[in-house]
Every structure is written in structure tokens, then in C-alpha cells.
Design a protein around this motif. Sequence first.
Motif, PDB file in Angstrom:
ATOM      1  N   GLU A  35       4.837  12.933   2.263  1.00 52.68           N
ATOM      2  CA  GLU A  35       3.889  12.605   3.326  1.00 52.68           C
ATOM      3  C   GLU A  35       4.030  11.134   3.688  1.00 52.68           C
ATOM      4  OE1 GLU A  35      -0.181  13.719   2.622  1.00 52.68           O
ATOM      5  OE2 GLU A  35       0.422  15.350   1.283  1.00 52.68           O
ATOM      6  N   VAL A  36       3.861  10.848   4.974  1.00 49.91           N
ATOM      7  CA  VAL A  36       3.828   9.469   5.464  1.00 49.91           C
ATOM      8  C   VAL A  36       2.567   9.333   6.304  1.00 49.91           C
ATOM      9  CG1 VAL A  36       5.023   7.671   6.747  1.00 49.91           C
ATOM     10  CG2 VAL A  36       6.351   9.388   5.498  1.00 49.91           C
ATOM     11  N   GLU A  37       1.694   8.416   5.904  1.00 49.36           N
ATOM     12  CA  GLU A  37       0.407   8.261   6.572  1.00 49.36           C
ATOM     13  C   GLU A  37       0.197   6.804   6.969  1.00 49.36           C
ATOM     14  OE1 GLU A  37      -2.181   9.434   3.473  1.00 49.36           O
ATOM     15  OE2 GLU A  37      -1.909  11.597   3.795  1.00 49.36           O
ATOM     16  N   PRO A  38      -0.497   6.555   8.083  1.00 47.10           N
ATOM     17  CA  PRO A  38      -0.804   5.163   8.443  1.00 47.10           C
ATOM     18  C   PRO A  38      -1.808   4.562   7.463  1.00 47.10           C
ATOM     19  CG  PRO A  38      -1.878   6.692   9.947  1.00 47.10           C
ATOM     20  CD  PRO A  38      -0.984   7.518   9.083  1.00 47.10           C
ATOM     21  N   CYS A  39      -1.745   3.240   7.294  1.00 47.32           N
ATOM     22  CA  CYS A  39      -2.703   2.541   6.436  1.00 47.32           C
ATOM     23  C   CYS A  39      -3.199   1.304   7.183  1.00 47.32           C
ATOM     24  CB  CYS A  39      -2.079   2.165   5.094  1.00 47.32           C
ATOM     25  SG  CYS A  39      -0.553   1.207   5.192  1.00 47.32           S
ATOM     26  N   ASN A  40      -4.224   0.673   6.648  1.00 43.78           N
ATOM     27  CA  ASN A  40      -4.865  -0.423   7.379  1.00 43.78           C
ATOM     28  C   ASN A  40      -4.625  -1.794   6.758  1.00 43.78           C
ATOM     29  OD1 ASN A  40      -6.404  -0.207   5.106  1.00 43.78           O
ATOM     30  ND2 ASN A  40      -8.305   0.385   6.141  1.00 43.78           N
ATOM     31  N   LEU A  41      -3.592  -1.925   5.930  1.00 49.44           N
ATOM     32  CA  LEU A  41      -3.286  -3.229   5.351  1.00 49.44           C
ATOM     33  C   LEU A  41      -2.778  -4.184   6.430  1.00 49.44           C
ATOM     34  CD1 LEU A  41      -1.496  -2.198   2.031  1.00 49.44           C
ATOM     35  CD2 LEU A  41      -3.827  -3.054   2.301  1.00 49.44           C
ATOM     36  N   LYS A  42      -3.117  -5.463   6.281  1.00 47.74           N
ATOM     37  CA  LYS A  42      -2.735  -6.475   7.258  1.00 47.74           C
ATOM     38  C   LYS A  42      -1.746  -7.466   6.645  1.00 47.74           C
ATOM     39  CE  LYS A  42      -5.616  -4.711  10.205  1.00 47.74           C
ATOM     40  NZ  LYS A  42      -5.096  -3.893  11.334  1.00 47.74           N
ATOM     41  N   LEU A  43      -0.867  -7.981   7.489  1.00 47.78           N
ATOM     42  CA  LEU A  43       0.082  -9.012   7.080  1.00 47.78           C
ATOM     43  C   LEU A  43      -0.494 -10.379   7.445  1.00 47.78           C
ATOM     44  CD1 LEU A  43       3.405  -7.322   8.253  1.00 47.78           C
ATOM     45  CD2 LEU A  43       2.591  -7.582   5.900  1.00 47.78           C
ATOM     46  N   ALA A  44      -0.713 -11.204   6.447  1.00 48.94           N
ATOM     47  CA  ALA A  44      -1.368 -12.492   6.677  1.00 48.94           C
ATOM     48  C   ALA A  44      -0.471 -13.476   7.413  1.00 48.94           C
ATOM     49  CB  ALA A  44      -1.813 -13.088   5.343  1.00 48.94           C
ATOM     50  N   TRP A  66       0.880   5.460  -9.063  1.00 47.54           N
ATOM     51  CA  TRP A  66       2.303   5.296  -8.759  1.00 47.54           C
ATOM     52  C   TRP A  66       2.716   6.098  -7.527  1.00 47.54           C
ATOM     53  CZ3 TRP A  66       4.464   6.367 -14.359  1.00 47.54           C
ATOM     54  CH2 TRP A  66       4.185   5.260 -15.167  1.00 47.54           C
ATOM     55  N   LYS A  67       1.798   6.824  -6.957  1.00 48.91           N
ATOM     56  CA  LYS A  67       2.150   7.798  -5.923  1.00 48.91           C
ATOM     57  C   LYS A  67       2.521   7.163  -4.587  1.00 48.91           C
ATOM     58  CE  LYS A  67       0.391  12.086  -3.843  1.00 48.91           C
ATOM     59  NZ  LYS A  67       1.488  12.906  -4.380  1.00 48.91           N
ATOM     60  N   THR A  68       1.944   6.002  -4.287  1.00 54.09           N
ATOM     61  CA  THR A  68       2.054   5.433  -2.947  1.00 54.09           C
ATOM     62  C   THR A  68       2.960   4.210  -2.918  1.00 54.09           C
ATOM     63  OG1 THR A  68      -0.166   6.203  -2.385  1.00 54.09           O
ATOM     64  CG2 THR A  68       0.751   4.458  -1.026  1.00 54.09           C
ATOM     65  N   ALA A  69       3.850   4.184  -1.944  1.00 50.01           N
ATOM     66  CA  ALA A  69       4.638   2.991  -1.619  1.00 50.01           C
ATOM     67  C   ALA A  69       4.309   2.607  -0.180  1.00 50.01           C
ATOM     68  CB  ALA A  69       6.127   3.267  -1.775  1.00 50.01           C
ATOM     69  N   ILE A  70       4.372   1.330   0.117  1.00 45.45           N
ATOM     70  CA  ILE A  70       3.939   0.820   1.421  1.00 45.45           C
ATOM     71  C   ILE A  70       5.142   0.306   2.202  1.00 45.45           C
ATOM     72  CG2 ILE A  70       2.548  -0.965   2.562  1.00 45.45           C
ATOM     73  CD1 ILE A  70       0.671  -0.817   0.121  1.00 45.45           C
ATOM     74  N   GLY A  71       5.098   0.486   3.510  1.00 47.81           N
ATOM     75  CA  GLY A  71       6.108  -0.076   4.402  1.00 47.81           C
ATOM     76  C   GLY A  71       5.471  -0.513   5.708  1.00 47.81           C
ATOM     77  N   PHE A  72       6.065  -1.514   6.354  1.00 45.59           N
ATOM     78  CA  PHE A  72       5.553  -2.023   7.628  1.00 45.59           C
ATOM     79  C   PHE A  72       6.631  -1.872   8.695  1.00 45.59           C
ATOM     80  CE2 PHE A  72       2.884  -4.007   4.504  1.00 45.59           C
ATOM     81  CZ  PHE A  72       1.631  -4.038   5.093  1.00 45.59           C
TER      82      PHE A  72
END
Length: 344
Positions: A35-44, A66-72
Motif C-alpha cells: 500500500e502507498v498512502e499520502p501522509c502529512n509530514l512537512k519538510l522544514a 517497522w511497517k512504514t517507510a516514508i518518501g517525498f
Amino acid sequence: MSFMRRQSWAMASWALMAIAILPAQAAFRRLEITEVEPCNLKLARLKDVPYTCWQFQDRQARLPLWKTAIGFSLGQISLDQWQRIAAAYSGDWRASLPEHDPTQHYWLMDFMPPLMQALNRHRFESQQRWTKPRLSGPLDPAVPPPQEVVANCWGTLYELLRLRQSSDQDQPFLFMVDAHQMLAKFQQISDPVKSAQPGDFLLISHRHGDRVYLDHGVWMIDEGLVFEKAGSGDAVPYRVTDLATLEKIWRPGVFDYELRRLKPGIVLDHPAQFGAKQTSISASPERWTEIDLSSRPSKTRKQYFSIFPLPLIERTEDRFHLPAAAYDRGHFQKSPIPTGVVEQ
């Protein structure tokens, strides 16, 4: 028991012992993203350039954390945008990045060091024996002990720091070294800092009595955003994650966090510096590290880990990748790992 039966039993016993110490072959594996889902993390550090945060869900993760990896995702960007992103996120490794390509769909990871790009969203299945044989008698300097090919967090962090300015022609290594030795090395090559910039690193440790024990190490990408090899197990990912996730695993107050920065102009030594022994039984001498796992002086228990060369990373389509050999279980058998002497 007849002689033939005794001989057959002896042969079977030796066969079982040989099976017990045969290594399972190591290899890299891509995370199985379901699964690939949008997330709300911000790049400072990124201003005036649109981006989208994505969460990649790994089907094989054994623990929820350990399930989630993040990409921008950055999409297609102009040369001016490329230069601003590189200025914000690419430190002294900027010269190793491919030139701007207006047709490419960019990710923030494309501005990270080549080795990090290659390792991202993988796991490493370590080369482990089915039993943990103990060495009998003193080590023969001409024969290496039973070893394991393992990747862990601080060995990965050290190689990212050492090869941060590297090209695809620089040799990375897998290795694992004693936590106290690694902590001393990190302290020797860096200084503590108050605020993070890309290329800084975070050490997580705990105290017991008057001694500090290193537990984890991660590379800082942005404020609140890190790259890590999440541990030494086979199911543990190389990934981008956030500090909030890290703090759920390594709780502040129980563990200490220290932000550090490499000393200006420092050149990091080859991982062979950590090798406890060396053998010349083959054309390519091997080194390995020795970690004392003894619970008390009367119970000697040591484990040995290879300092093992990775295949050279490759650059294709303006990105850096692990080559096919890294996924080939046979590659990690090409450098022989003798079994030494075991006690029954």
C-alpha cells in the motif's frame, strides 16, 4: 552395535554437525510494498517547491513500527528548483549527484548520498548459521573463526558517512562492530551540535552505572526526519522515517539522544580498522570483528562478524541502485567463510 552401524552413525553425526554450521546465504531484498498512502509530514528546509509525502507499507514487516517507510515526491522540477533543493538537502556529496533532468520525476531521496539511494526500502537477510558454535581452544591466526555476514544500524551509518561523497566506483562494506568501539569512533570523528542539518547524525544510547551503551544511530535528513537501518535483524528495513516513530521505539528519558556532526575535512578510515584478526589463507585476506557476549568472566562467549564487501552500486536513469549481484545469494558465498573448530 556392529562396526558398519557404528560407522554409519558416526557419518550421520558428522553430517548433522556440518549441516548445523552451514550458513544460510545472505542477500538484499526489496521491501514488499502493498500500500502507498499520502501522509502529512512537512519538510522544514524546503520552501516554495511543491511536494507530496507518501507512506509505503511493507507487507513483510514483523512489527507495526517497522511497517512504514516514508518518501517525498517532487515531480518534474525546473533547474532553479533542482538547485534550491540540492542547496537545502545535499551536503558535501552534491558533486556526486547526476545533473538536472527536466523529464525526470524526482523524489527527495534523489538528493541523498548514492549509497543511501541504493539501500533505501530494502532489507538484508543476514548470513547466519543454524547453530552458534563455540570455538574450541585458542584461535589459529591462519584460520578465521565461524563468522556471520550481518548489517546493523551503526555499521550502515558509518559507511554512509564514510562514502557520503562517493561515486558508484567506491566500495561499500557490510560490517558489525562492538557498540563501545563504535561509540568511541563516532565521538572521535564528530562534535555535538544543537540543531540538525542534512548529513548530521543522531546517536541513541543508554547509561548503566558510569558507562554509556550505544543502542542506535541514524542519519539526519531534515528536522524530524531520518534515514536508518532499523536494526540488525533480517526483517528490519533500510528506510526514511520520522523522529516520532523513532521515539516510540527508543523512548526519550529511557534513552539519551545526541546530535553530532562530522569534524570539518575529516576522512573516515576503511572499515578494516575495526578488524580484530586477519587471515592470509586466501588470495584476498579477510578481516572480521569480534564481539564479546560473555555474561561473566567464567562464561566466555564470543561472536564473529565478517567485514564483507558489497557489490559496487550502479547508476541508471539518473539514480543509484544496488546491482543484480546484491540480490544474488551466491554473491555472498564467493568470499569463503571457513568454519573453524567447533565444540560438540
